[in-house]
Design an enzyme around this catalytic site. Structure first.
Site, PDB file in Angstrom:
ATOM      1  N   ARG A  35     -32.819   6.971  -1.417  1.00 21.50           N
ATOM      2  CA  ARG A  35     -33.509   8.301  -1.300  1.00 21.50           C
ATOM      3  C   ARG A  35     -32.321   9.274  -1.300  1.00 21.50           C
ATOM      4  NH1 ARG A  35     -37.136   5.595   3.585  1.00 21.50           N
ATOM      5  NH2 ARG A  35     -39.180   5.655   2.163  1.00 21.50           N
ATOM      6  N   LYS A 200     -52.141  -7.377   4.052  1.00 21.16           N
ATOM      7  CA  LYS A 200     -53.208  -7.049   4.590  1.00 21.16           C
ATOM      8  C   LYS A 200     -54.262  -6.224   3.743  1.00 21.16           C
ATOM      9  CE  LYS A 200     -53.351  -6.659   9.106  1.00 21.16           C
ATOM     10  NZ  LYS A 200     -53.025  -5.883  10.443  1.00 21.16           N
ATOM     11  N   GLY A 349     -43.096   1.124  -1.138  1.00 21.44           N
ATOM     12  CA  GLY A 349     -42.802   0.284  -0.160  1.00 21.44           C
ATOM     13  C   GLY A 349     -42.271  -1.080  -1.054  1.00 21.44           C
ATOM     14  N   GLY A 372     -46.137   5.370   3.572  1.00 19.06           N
ATOM     15  CA  GLY A 372     -47.387   5.697   4.068  1.00 19.06           C
ATOM     16  C   GLY A 372     -47.749   7.103   3.250  1.00 19.06           C
TER      17      GLY A 372
END
Ligand code: AMP
Length: 392
Positions: A35, A200, A349, A372
């Site tokens: 980052r 999920k 992610g 996100g």
């Protein structure tokens, strides 16, 4: 297209750049500086154009006083200074005389990094709840605001949405690149294939709903495949099941029977641990089997479906890639993609961590840095961090 740092005359100006320096730390040491590295292009641009550069970022979460010690941004200043080969003055406060004085004394080309913006969360979550007085104060320290923190674009915080309410604002070069690469997927060259894995289904319903009509094929692996396989009536043993997502799986399997490709074989073990498993056809799972990776037949089917593809979006690993015995599915598809002509976008992610470990990142068209934020953008949602930034 939104205004970028290149649309402003920044020479001699105090330019506040909101970066995403939210790096992983272990015992106070940065374990992955991606980052920071990604933010260099905007900082270097500001340096080249003789701005006075005021950097800010959050790091971790600050809920109690002790959290401040482990989330001190000081370590980032040191690493950044090393990467830029230039002094970065760290100011150990988020407001006050020391900060104001340091900014007042800046020369063109100087760089200041102030303390973690989330230190302000201890007193009524001022940063995370976008306290406008705090935002106004921060804005008073600069002339121009540049938001380059892609990872927080889906949040309205004082240090992004807040400051951009009060100053002429633009996006940085990292956000510009991210938006260009991700928006390519809204009208990509066809065939367009989506690869989905991870844990999920219910976390990714928005993404599937938005992109499924636009893609030609969707290859599903990872933990989430078992909810689809269960919806198809297979015995999935003790594999991960996302009850909440089951109904959704049934509906989209019915609506898109030819687009969705599910695993036909699975690497199984009867315990969730990093020990060699056995490949089983999906019709042969026992009640105590746990599926931890896609099997060799599925790897081949996925490859065959990818041969002619021109655009790929991939979110989520195809197995428990943290276990060396169950990384094969993810790694072999990652490596295969690097041999094809098409453009691959890795969407945030865990798949980015898997690609880094597999050492293929330099051969991938775009690797999205936001978790996100990437997902919400691909779901077609508005990103609040962009709202106050005017179009060119
Ligand atoms: P996500 O954040 O939804 O992309 O999920 C990433 C996580 O999914 C990783 O930590 C993987 O270990 C996990 N995962 C992938 N495949 C499986 C599987 N077959 N069973 C359980 N977890 C899995």
């Amino acid at each position: 297209m939104k205004k970028t740092i290149k649309d402003f005359d920044i020479e001699n100006k105090r330019v506040i750049i909101r970066c995403d320096f939210n790096v992983p730390l272990k015992d106070g040491v940065i374990t992955d500086d991606t980052r920071i590295v990604k933010s260099l292009q905007t900082i270097n641009y500001a340096l080249k154009h003789k701005a006075k550069i005021i950097l800010m970022s959050h790091l971790g979460r600050i809920k109690k006083e002790e959290d401040k010690i482990k989330n001190n941004l000081n370590v980032v200043a040191t690493r950044l200074s090393h990467l830029l080969n230039k002094k970065v003055t760290f100011i150990n406060e988020t407001r006050g005389k020391e900060l104001e004085q340091a900014i007042f004394n800046m020369n063109d080309g100087d760089i200041i990094l102030m303390q973690n913006t989330r230190y302000e969360d201890l007193d009524g979550k001022k940063e995370s709840n976008c306290d406008m007085e705090l935002a106004k104060y921060w804005a008073s320290l600069g002339d121009i605001f540049i938001n380059d923190a892609f990872g927080t674009l889906h949040r309205a915080h004082a240090s992004n949405v807040g400051i951009s309410t009060y100053l002429p604002s633009g996006i940085g070069l990292l956000i510009e690149q991210e938006l260009n690469a991700l928006s390519y997927l809204f009208d990509p060259e066809r065939p367009f294939t989506i690869i989905l894995g991870g844990a999920k289904v219910s976390d990714k319903i928005g993404l599937i709903e938005n992109l499924l009509p636009k893609c030609d094929k969707i290859l599903i692996g990872g933990g989430m495949a078992f909810t689809f396989l269960k919806a198809e009536g297979y015995n999935i043993g003790n594999s991960l099941l996302d009850e909440e997502g089951l109904e959704f799986c049934k509906i989209i399997l019915k609506d898109y029977p030819n687009k969705i490709i599910l695993p036909v074989d699975i690497m199984c073990h009867n315990e969730y641990k990093d020990e060699k498993g056995v490949a089983k056809d999906i019709t042969d799972l026992n009640d105590d089997d746990i599926g931890l990776d896609i099997g060799p037949k599925t790897i081949n089917i996925f490859k065959n479906n990818l041969i002619k593809t021109k655009s790929v979006l991939w979110n989520g690993p195809l197995g428990v890639y943290e276990f060396k015995n169950y990384v094969e599915g993810t790694n072999s598809i990652l490596k295969y993609l690097t041999t094809l002509d098409g453009k691959t976008v890795l969407g945030g992610g865990d798949i980015v961590a898997a690609a880094t470990a597999c050492k293929v990142t330099d051969k991938i068209y775009h690797i999205s840095t936001g978790g996100g934020a990437t997902l919400e953008y691909l779901e077609g949602k508005e990103l609040p961090g962009l709202n106050n930034i005017k179009e060119k």
